[in-house]
Design a protein around this motif. Structure first.
Motif, short mmCIF file in Angstrom:
data_model
loop_
_atom_site.label_atom_id
_atom_site.label_comp_id
_atom_site.label_asym_id
_atom_site.label_seq_id
_atom_site.Cartn_x
_atom_site.Cartn_y
_atom_site.Cartn_z
N HIS A 1 -13.40 29.09 47.64
CA HIS A 1 -13.81 30.44 48.05
C HIS A 1 -13.21 30.80 49.40
N GLU A 2 -13.24 29.87 50.33
CA GLU A 2 -12.68 30.14 51.66
C GLU A 2 -11.16 30.31 51.59
N ARG A 3 -10.50 29.55 50.73
CA ARG A 3 -9.05 29.72 50.59
C ARG A 3 -8.72 31.09 49.99
N TRP A 4 -9.57 31.57 49.08
CA TRP A 4 -9.34 32.92 48.54
C TRP A 4 -9.57 33.97 49.62
N LEU A 5 -10.55 33.77 50.49
CA LEU A 5 -10.77 34.71 51.59
C LEU A 5 -9.54 34.75 52.51
N VAL A 6 -9.02 33.59 52.85
CA VAL A 6 -7.84 33.54 53.73
C VAL A 6 -6.64 34.18 53.03
N SER A 7 -6.50 33.96 51.73
CA SER A 7 -5.39 34.58 51.00
C SER A 7 -5.47 36.10 51.06
N ALA B 1 -13.06 35.83 56.85
CA ALA B 1 -11.68 35.49 56.53
C ALA B 1 -10.82 35.44 57.80
N LYS B 2 -11.04 36.37 58.70
CA LYS B 2 -10.29 36.39 59.96
C LYS B 2 -10.61 35.13 60.78
N GLY B 3 -11.89 34.77 60.83
CA GLY B 3 -12.28 33.56 61.56
C GLY B 3 -11.64 32.31 60.98
N LEU B 4 -11.63 32.19 59.65
CA LEU B 4 -11.00 31.04 59.01
C LEU B 4 -9.50 31.03 59.26
N TYR B 5 -8.87 32.20 59.20
CA TYR B 5 -7.43 32.30 59.45
C TYR B 5 -7.12 31.85 60.89
N GLU B 6 -7.93 32.29 61.83
CA GLU B 6 -7.68 31.93 63.23
C GLU B 6 -7.89 30.44 63.48
N ILE B 7 -8.80 29.83 62.73
CA ILE B 7 -9.04 28.39 62.90
C ILE B 7 -7.89 27.58 62.31
N TYR B 8 -7.50 27.90 61.08
CA TYR B 8 -6.58 27.03 60.35
C TYR B 8 -5.12 27.49 60.38
N CYS B 9 -4.85 28.78 60.46
CA CYS B 9 -3.50 29.28 60.23
C CYS B 9 -2.81 29.83 61.48
N ALA B 10 -3.59 30.46 62.36
CA ALA B 10 -3.00 31.19 63.47
C ALA B 10 -2.27 30.30 64.46
N GLY C 1 4.54 34.71 62.51
CA GLY C 1 5.23 33.43 62.63
C GLY C 1 5.42 32.98 64.06
N LYS C 2 4.68 33.57 64.98
CA LYS C 2 4.81 33.21 66.39
C LYS C 2 3.48 32.70 66.93
N GLY C 3 3.00 31.63 66.34
CA GLY C 3 1.78 31.00 66.82
C GLY C 3 2.04 30.16 68.04
N LYS C 4 0.99 29.58 68.57
CA LYS C 4 1.09 28.80 69.80
C LYS C 4 2.03 27.61 69.65
N LEU C 5 1.97 26.91 68.52
CA LEU C 5 2.85 25.76 68.34
C LEU C 5 4.32 26.17 68.20
N VAL C 6 4.56 27.35 67.65
CA VAL C 6 5.94 27.83 67.51
C VAL C 6 6.48 28.26 68.86
N THR C 7 5.70 28.97 69.64
CA THR C 7 6.17 29.43 70.96
C THR C 7 6.38 28.26 71.92
N GLN C 8 5.68 27.15 71.70
CA GLN C 8 5.88 25.97 72.55
C GLN C 8 7.02 25.09 72.04
N GLY C 9 7.59 25.43 70.89
CA GLY C 9 8.71 24.68 70.36
C GLY C 9 8.32 23.44 69.57
N HIS D 1 1.14 30.35 62.39
CA HIS D 1 1.60 31.64 61.89
C HIS D 1 1.32 32.80 62.84
N GLY D 2 0.52 32.60 63.86
CA GLY D 2 0.20 33.66 64.81
C GLY D 2 -0.94 34.52 64.30
N ASN D 3 -1.64 35.16 65.23
CA ASN D 3 -2.78 36.00 64.86
C ASN D 3 -2.37 37.21 64.04
#
Length: 181
Positions: free
Chosen positions: A165-171, A100-109, A118-126, A112-114
């Motif tokens: 199943h993967e979406r439930w893991l990320v949830s 779940a952590k791996g999927l979150y880091e691929i798709y969400c972080a 809410g301070k992921g790479k795209l947010v900090t770069q504006g 949304h940040g690790n």
């Protein structure tokens, strides 16, 4: 003398081989459609179907193989219903938090940040603004799953990228991050 015999033998073999061919009686072809294919016009009518014009439709009430029924619509009311009623089919022992952590880091972080702040790479770069912090939101596993399925605001759907199943893991992982903030 030996060479005369060899030449005579070669001439006899050549006559024997050439005498087998008869242009009036061609040989039989095994599976002639493989050699001379029957051509069809691309969008022409065909007698292969019942009505002769188009393919057959599936029987009423059937669904595609692998299709998973999801009863909540892509509306605000559907989101609220999913938040209130939708529960994860995974029990706490079957949730693989490392996956779940791996999927979150691929798709969400990336947004949304690790840590889910809410301070992921795209947010900090504006690049994106207004990505929510999980601590500030009233969310449930059902609402997170619903948002991953349909998307919300500027967030797109992840229905094609991840299985249910993967979406439930990320949830489940998002709820873990929310409890840690």
């Amino acid at each position: 003398m030996k060479s005369l015999y060899k030449i005579a033998l070669l001439v006899c073999i050549a006559l024997f081989v050439s005498s087998c061919k008869d242009n009036l009686k061609p040989n039989y072809q095994y599976m002639p459609n493989m050699y001379e294919a029957v051509s069809y016009e691309t969008y022409s009518e065909s007698n292969a179907f019942k009505n002769g014009k188009e393919g057959q439709l599936p029987p009423a009430g059937t669904i595609n193989r692998g299709f998973e029924v999801y009863d909540y619509p892509n509306t605000t009311e559907g989101y609220e219903l999913a938040k209130a009623n939708l529960k994860s089919p995974l029990d706490s022992t079957s949730v693989d938090l490392e996956k779940a952590k791996g999927l979150y880091e691929i798709y969400c972080a990336i947004c949304h940040g690790n840590a889910g702040d809410g301070k992921g790479k795209l947010v900090t770069q504006g690049k994106y603004l207004g990505v929510p912090n999980y601590k500030d939101r009233v969310i449930t596993t059902g609402s997170v799953f619903h948002v991953q399925k349909f998307g919300l605001n500027s967030m797109g759907s992840y229905d094609n990228q991840m299985s249910a199943h993967e979406r439930w893991l990320v949830s489940s992982y998002v709820m873990k991050l929310k409890s840690e903030l």
